[in-house]
Structure formats: structure tokens, C-alpha cells
Enzyme design. Structure first.
Site, mmCIF file in Angstrom:
data_model
loop_
_atom_site.group_PDB
_atom_site.id
_atom_site.type_symbol
_atom_site.label_atom_id
_atom_site.label_comp_id
_atom_site.label_asym_id
_atom_site.label_seq_id
_atom_site.Cartn_x
_atom_site.Cartn_y
_atom_site.Cartn_z
ATOM 1 N N GLY A 1 13.775 11.405 5.795
ATOM 2 C CA GLY A 1 12.566 11.280 6.598
ATOM 3 C C GLY A 1 12.499 9.947 7.307
ATOM 4 O O GLY A 1 12.182 9.868 8.500
ATOM 5 N N HIS A 2 12.802 8.871 6.571
ATOM 6 C CA HIS A 2 12.843 7.545 7.194
ATOM 7 C C HIS A 2 13.951 7.473 8.251
ATOM 8 O O HIS A 2 13.772 6.882 9.316
ATOM 9 C CB HIS A 2 13.087 6.473 6.133
ATOM 10 C CG HIS A 2 12.020 6.372 5.104
ATOM 11 N ND1 HIS A 2 12.234 6.696 3.784
ATOM 12 C CD2 HIS A 2 10.723 5.992 5.193
ATOM 13 C CE1 HIS A 2 11.114 6.505 3.097
ATOM 14 N NE2 HIS A 2 10.187 6.092 3.927
ATOM 15 N N ASP B 1 2.264 11.287 6.358
ATOM 16 C CA ASP B 1 1.083 10.491 6.019
ATOM 17 C C ASP B 1 0.106 10.562 7.199
ATOM 18 O O ASP B 1 -0.101 9.583 7.915
ATOM 19 C CB ASP B 1 1.505 9.050 5.726
ATOM 20 C CG ASP B 1 2.440 8.969 4.533
ATOM 21 O OD1 ASP B 1 1.974 9.191 3.403
ATOM 22 O OD2 ASP B 1 3.637 8.707 4.732
ATOM 23 N N MET C 1 7.934 1.800 2.783
ATOM 24 C CA MET C 1 7.975 0.936 1.600
ATOM 25 C C MET C 1 9.335 0.971 0.926
ATOM 26 O O MET C 1 9.469 0.561 -0.226
ATOM 27 C CB MET C 1 6.873 1.317 0.618
ATOM 28 C CG MET C 1 5.479 1.006 1.134
ATOM 29 S SD MET C 1 4.240 0.894 -0.160
ATOM 30 C CE MET C 1 4.339 2.539 -0.864
ATOM 31 N N GLU D 1 4.535 11.731 10.254
ATOM 32 C CA GLU D 1 3.341 12.561 10.219
ATOM 33 C C GLU D 1 3.016 13.055 8.809
ATOM 34 O O GLU D 1 1.914 13.566 8.591
ATOM 35 C CB GLU D 1 3.506 13.751 11.167
ATOM 36 C CG GLU D 1 3.524 13.342 12.642
ATOM 37 C CD GLU D 1 3.603 14.527 13.588
ATOM 38 O OE1 GLU D 1 3.776 15.675 13.093
ATOM 39 O OE2 GLU D 1 3.520 14.312 14.807
ATOM 40 N N TYR E 1 13.211 2.591 -0.398
ATOM 41 C CA TYR E 1 13.859 3.730 -1.007
ATOM 42 C C TYR E 1 14.025 4.823 0.064
ATOM 43 O O TYR E 1 13.562 5.949 -0.069
ATOM 44 C CB TYR E 1 13.091 4.237 -2.223
ATOM 45 C CG TYR E 1 14.004 4.854 -3.269
ATOM 46 C CD1 TYR E 1 14.851 4.039 -4.019
ATOM 47 C CD2 TYR E 1 14.044 6.211 -3.473
ATOM 48 C CE1 TYR E 1 15.714 4.589 -4.958
ATOM 49 C CE2 TYR E 1 14.902 6.774 -4.404
ATOM 50 C CZ TYR E 1 15.735 5.956 -5.143
ATOM 51 O OH TYR E 1 16.582 6.508 -6.066
#
Length: 259
Positions: free
Chosen positions: A7-8, A124, A1, A122, A3
Site C-alpha cells: 500500500g505504501h 485512512d 508510520m 484512502e 513498516y
């Protein structure tokens, strides 16, 4: 989503490696209103498209897909996707309708982009289970891969919502990962009662008086709670809590290094 954070970026780098030099890596950035409840943080959810373009490009993305809400949900839109079973408890119970919003938007994104492989974090874990079940049940021709959670040096799982926390608050929020590691330690010591494992995690949280626990639960690969835990590598302990007014989630496998 959006920002985007490290991690992204780890997801994008994994996608770049999977795609190879001749493949295409597409990153979607869409704050999906369908997965927010009426009293949640849709309006203040952090957004910074220029930052996202920089992070995505540096990590190896070729395309950043940033649709308008009216594009994804045009006037008269009336279709949704519900994945029962794996979405029923935990965040599904705490946030009614959330996973319907997730499944619907992910299916739309998969249909729009038609990827060969789609990667999800992972952190989520329940979301990943929902997406895997949806793709399997609806015969969507895409391989779903999970990518391990990226953590701060303190152990706190990276999240866009961490931006709501001060540095001191973020350091204290690492209590969640310590609680999960306490469960892992009890499991490694031979404990197989889910109640006892969960009690070890809750004990590690007890000293943080600003924390309100929503759940700390041991589940199997089907996302169902267990009474006695077997040696299935898909077993996980999941936690959700509010700390300084911010809702945070995390999870770890019971056996470190497991799936």
C-alpha cells in the site's frame, strides 16, 4: 508510520509518476507518539527501518526522512493543531486526541519538506479528510491527493497492523471488506436509507464471533452521518472493529468507482 508494505509502495509510485524524472520524492517514516492514546500500541508498533529503505527505494523514493522524536517534539514543545468537524466522530470519538496528533505532525512534515504534492492512502479516509481540511483552512501551499486502498487477494485492506495477525486470522479479517461490499450491493439495489445500508453491513459481520464492532457508518464528504443517502460520489461507508485483539479500519465508496 513505517513498516512499509505494498500500500505504501503504491503511494510512492504515484508520487514518482507525479514528480516526473526531474522531481524529488520524499517519504517520511515516523512513528508519531502524539497520535497514540495511553493504552494503544505505540511501544509494539512494528518498526523495520532497513525494510522500509528497501521498499521505498524500489518504489522510486529519493529520500527517506526518519527523524527522531526529540527532533519533532523538542523539550518545551507546546503547540498542536486541532481540526474540528471532520475529526469529531468515528475514529475521532473512538481515539480522543488522535487526529490532533495526526494534524500536528502532518503540518510539521509539510513545513519541513515543502512539497508541491503530498499523497495519502484512502484506507485512512477520515485522516485524509482531516488533512485536506487543515491544508485548506491554514492556506498550506500543497496539493493533497488520495491514492486508492491496496488490498490482499482476500479483500483485506493492507495495513502495518496486519502484521499482528496470523495468516488464518488475516483471512478471517477479510470479513470487513465483505461487509462494506454488502453495503455497496444494497446501495446498488436502490436502498437509500443509511440505517438499512448499515444493517446490511452488520449482517455480513454477524458470523464472525471474534469480532467486536466499533462502528459501521455511512457518511458524506463532510464526514457527517446521513439518514437518507443522496448520489454524492463522496459518500462512503466506514468500519472499525477489533478482531483477535487488533483494531482494523476500512472504507469504500457507496458507488464503486466513485471518488
Amino acid at each position: 508510520m513505517g513498516y512499509l508494505h505494498e500500500g505504501h509502495a503504491s503511494l510512492i509510485r504515484a508520487a514518482r509518476a507525479a514528480a516526473g524524472p526531474d522531481g524529488l520524492v520524499v517519504v517520511s517514516v515516523f512513528v508519531n507518539p502524539m497520535q497514540f492514546g495511553p493504552n494503544e500500541d505505540l511501544a509494539r508498533y512494528p518498526r523495520d527501518l532497513e525494510r522500509d529503505l528497501g521498499v521505498a527505494g524500489e518504489a522510486g523514493a529519493d529520500v527517506l526522512f526518519h527523524p527522531e522524536v526529540s527532533t519533532m517534539y523538542p523539550e518545551g514543545y507546546s503547540t498542536s493543531v486541532t481540526v474540528s468537524g471532520v475529526s469529531d466522530g468515528l475514529d475521532g470519538a473512538a481515539r480522543p486526541g488522535h487526529f490532533t496528533g495526526v494534524a500536528t505532525v502532518v503540518l510539521k512534515l509539510l513545513n519541513l519538506v515543502r512539497p508541491d504534492v503530498a499523497l495519502f492512502g484512502e484506507k485512512d479516509w477520515q485522516q485524509l479528510a482531516v488533512i485536506r481540511r487543515m491544508v485548506r483552512d491554514l492556506n498550506v501551499g500543497v496539493e493533497i491527493r488520495g491514492v486508492p486502498t491496496v488490498r490482499a487477494a482476500s479483500g483485506l485492506a493492507l495495513s502495518s497492523r496486519n502484521s499482528y495477525l496470523s495468516a488464518e486470522q488475516a483471512a478471517r479479517a477479510a470479513v470487513l471488506s465483505r461487509a462494506l461490499r454488502a453495503v455497496q450491493a444494497a446501495y446498488a439495489a436502490g436502498e437509500r436509507s443509511a440505517a438499512a445500508l448499515e444493517a446490511a453491513g452488520r449482517a455480513a459481520l454477524a458470523g464472525e464471533d471474534e469480532l467486536t464492532l466499533e462502528y459501521l457508518t455511512v457518511v458524506g464528504g463532510d464526514m457527517q452521518a446521513r439518514e437518507i443517502v443522496d448520489n454524492d460520489p463522496m459518500n462512503r461507508v466506514l468500519v472499525a472493529a477489533r478482531l483477535f485483539g487488533v483494531r482494523l479500519i476500512d472504507n469504500m465508496p457507496l458507488a464503486p468507482g466513485a471518488a
